[in-house]
Design an enzyme around this catalytic site. Structure first.
Site, PDB file in Angstrom:
ATOM      1  CD  GLU A 132      52.209  38.012  42.666  1.00  0.00           C
ATOM      2  OE1 GLU A 132      53.170  38.728  42.359  1.00  0.00           O
ATOM      3  OE2 GLU A 132      51.592  38.118  43.743  1.00  0.00           O
TER       4      GLU A 132
ATOM      5  CB  SER B  55      39.843  47.918  49.204  1.00  0.00           C
ATOM      6  OG  SER B  55      40.032  46.533  49.022  1.00  0.00           O
TER       7      SER B  55
ATOM      8  CB  CYS C 106      47.827  41.678  45.569  1.00  0.00           C
ATOM      9  SG  CYS C 106      47.424  43.222  44.826  1.00  0.00           S
TER      10      CYS C 106
HETATM   11  N1  SAH Z   1      41.380  44.991  43.581  1.00  0.00           N
HETATM   12  C1  SAH Z   1      40.745  44.423  44.711  1.00  0.00           C
HETATM   13  C2  SAH Z   1      41.285  43.076  45.102  1.00  0.00           C
HETATM   14  C3  SAH Z   1      42.759  42.885  45.023  1.00  0.00           C
HETATM   15  S1  SAH Z   1      43.720  43.789  46.221  1.00  0.00           S
HETATM   16  C4  SAH Z   1      40.794  45.375  45.883  1.00  0.00           C
HETATM   17  O1  SAH Z   1      41.523  46.367  45.812  1.00  0.00           O
HETATM   18  O2  SAH Z   1      40.079  45.138  46.840  1.00  0.00           O
HETATM   19  C5  SAH Z   1      43.302  42.920  47.730  1.00  0.00           C
HETATM   20  C6  SAH Z   1      43.553  43.708  48.988  1.00  0.00           C
HETATM   21  O3  SAH Z   1      44.964  43.851  49.224  1.00  0.00           O
HETATM   22  C7  SAH Z   1      42.970  45.109  48.955  1.00  0.00           C
HETATM   23  O4  SAH Z   1      42.278  45.396  50.148  1.00  0.00           O
HETATM   24  C8  SAH Z   1      44.213  45.953  48.828  1.00  0.00           C
HETATM   25  O5  SAH Z   1      44.002  47.256  49.277  1.00  0.00           O
HETATM   26  C9  SAH Z   1      45.220  45.178  49.634  1.00  0.00           C
HETATM   27  N2  SAH Z   1      46.604  45.510  49.347  1.00  0.00           N
HETATM   28  C10 SAH Z   1      47.162  45.751  48.148  1.00  0.00           C
HETATM   29  N3  SAH Z   1      48.485  46.032  48.285  1.00  0.00           N
HETATM   30  C11 SAH Z   1      48.757  45.941  49.588  1.00  0.00           C
HETATM   31  C12 SAH Z   1      49.948  46.127  50.362  1.00  0.00           C
HETATM   32  N4  SAH Z   1      51.095  46.451  49.789  1.00  0.00           N
HETATM   33  N5  SAH Z   1      49.862  45.976  51.698  1.00  0.00           N
HETATM   34  C13 SAH Z   1      48.698  45.643  52.291  1.00  0.00           C
HETATM   35  N6  SAH Z   1      47.558  45.468  51.631  1.00  0.00           N
HETATM   36  C14 SAH Z   1      47.566  45.612  50.282  1.00  0.00           C
HETATM   37 FE1  SF4 Z   2      44.026  48.815  44.032  1.00  0.00          FE
HETATM   38 FE2  SF4 Z   2      45.822  46.865  43.810  1.00  0.00          FE
HETATM   39 FE3  SF4 Z   2      43.212  46.258  44.243  1.00  0.00          FE
HETATM   40 FE4  SF4 Z   2      44.055  47.243  41.887  1.00  0.00          FE
HETATM   41  S1  SF4 Z   2      44.644  45.300  42.787  1.00  0.00           S
HETATM   42  S2  SF4 Z   2      42.284  47.914  43.030  1.00  0.00           S
HETATM   43  S3  SF4 Z   2      45.635  48.700  42.488  1.00  0.00           S
HETATM   44  S4  SF4 Z   2      44.613  47.358  45.632  1.00  0.00           S
END
Ligand code: SAH
Ligand code: SF4
Length: 369
Positions: A107, A232, A351
């Site tokens: 995506e 995160s 994501c």
């Molecule tokens: N792997 C990296 C970057 C991709 S995720 C990371 O975890 O930082 C990007 C952000 O989206 C992260 O802060 C993650 O915790 C958040 N995220 C993922 N799924 C989510 C959801 N369902 N609702 C809100 N935030 C979400």
């Molecule tokens: Fe966690 Fe999703 Fe970021 Fe992977 S992409 S590190 S599973 S929030």
């Protein structure tokens, strides 16, 4: 015994090559490296997908391209196939689903207003980190993306915006995957993307978001990488954090915060901390208070993101009032923060959610037929 005839190298994506690698290829082929600039410009500034209609290439370069780039040649220019292009109702978010050469889908999201667009890029197909609330984490790890597959997402976003007379301003590596788990490819991609002769997105407009891969954070600092960092967090005690972010058992919170302090001291840069607000899990004023203790003395900005519900996680987004109360605690401690709008929730903006939905509906369709 190896079969030499079949040992010919697999075709490579031209988009995988940093500028110096392109120069090296030219030198190896007996072509002046001075030609790299023109090819680079056509590729990354002109966003060319083939060079057949590029009359301004000088003869040695045109010959090299004819001999080495294209179907069945040493190099190809990838252009992932767009399998979905969905706009949110408010028109501020557009989500592309792109199919890579091996059929994997990723995506890429473009959001924002005219002149201020941000693209959100994927760095892996799936993710190995397993955050419980994340649709990408729920699908598991498939593979790393190559630099060219990351660069191709920026090209795709630029071309889509260019069609409306607009351009990209910011990039966030917050799509599918964990950027620091794919460190080398991500760094090469960002060098290509920020090169002023090409796509020219300034490093100061690029943010890498990590789940907290401690060695990667330290490497970014040691290598003086010029990008912004977002971490995160989601929990301010080890127990609460690792319940949501299993990777915290590998890189514990104490080590993570120590790495953040090292990063901050070495780069002098503010760190963004992401906090997904989940009702009843991590959104109480007491938890906000613990977050202020954790961040004390650090140049930090907290992004509070109400949960986007996903299929594999029973949990709800924090309501506006509780989010505001959480933010007030941070404010009183002098920690700047922003509550991110759940913009584009109707296009499954979290994501990995679109891919997850498509995969689910495809398999439903298969089982129904
Ligand atoms: N792997 C990296 C970057 C991709 S995720 C990371 O975890 O930082 C990007 C952000 O989206 C992260 O802060 C993650 O915790 C958040 N995220 C993922 N799924 C989510 C959801 N369902 N609702 C809100 N935030 C979400
Ligand atoms: Fe966690 Fe999703 Fe970021 Fe992977 S992409 S590190 S599973 S929030």
């Amino acid at each position: 015994m190896t079969d030499n005839a079949s040992a010919a190298a697999a075709p490579r994506s031209l988009l995988d090559l940093a500028f110096v690698e392109l120069e090296r290829e030219f030198v190896a082929d007996g072509v002046s490296p001075l030609h790299a600039r023109a090819l680079w410009r056509a590729l990354h500034h002109g966003l060319r997908r083939d060079f057949s209609d590029t009359p301004d290439l000088l003869p040695p370069l045109a010959r090299w391209v004819a001999e080495h780039v294209g179907e069945g040649q040493r190099f190809f220019i990838e252009a992932p196939e767009q399998t979905a292009d969905i706009a949110s109702r408010d028109g501020l978010t557009r989500k592309f689903l792109l199919r890579l050469g091996d059929g994997q889908t990723i995506e890429t999201v473009v959001m924002g207003f005219k002149g201020r667009h941000t693209a959100c890029l994927s760095t892996q197909a799936g993710c190995a980190m397993g955050c419980v609330f994340c649709a990408t984490g729920q699908m598991g790890f498939v593979r790393h993306l190559r630099p060219g597959e990351i660069v191709a997402q920026v090209r795709h976003a630029q071309l889509a915006l260019r069609a409306t007379g607009d351009g990209l301003r910011n990039l966030v590596l917050m799509g599918m995957g964990e950027p620091l788990h794919n460190y080398d490819a991500v760094m090469t991609a960002l060098e290509i993307i920020s090169d002023r002769r090409g796509l020219n997105i300034a490093p100061s407009k690029i943010t890498i978001s990590t789940v907290g891969v401690v060695p990667g954070i330290l490497q970014l600092a040691a290598e003086r990488r010029p990008y912004h960092l977002a971490v995160s967090l989601h929990g301010a005690t080890e127990e609460e954090r690792s319940a949501l972010v299993p990777a915290s058992r590998r890189w514990p919170l104490g080590d993570l915060m120590a790495a953040c302090r090292t990063y901050s001291a070495q780069t002098g840069r503010r760190i963004f901390f992401e906090w997904t607000l989940i009702a009843g899990a991590n959104d109480s004023p007491a938890q906000a208070q613990r977050l202020t203790t954790l961040l004390a003395g650090l140049d930090a900005h907290v992004n509070l993101i109400p949960l986007n519900p996903t299929g594999g996680f029973v949990g709800a987004a924090t309501q506006a009032g509780a989010a505001a109360a959480f933010q007030r605690v941070l404010q009183e401690a002098g920690i700047p923060s922003t509550i991110r709008q759940r913009r584009g929730i109707d296009v499954a903006a979290g994501c990995g959610q679109l891919r997850a939905e498509r995969t689910r509906s495809e398999s439903l369709a298969r089982s129904a037929s």
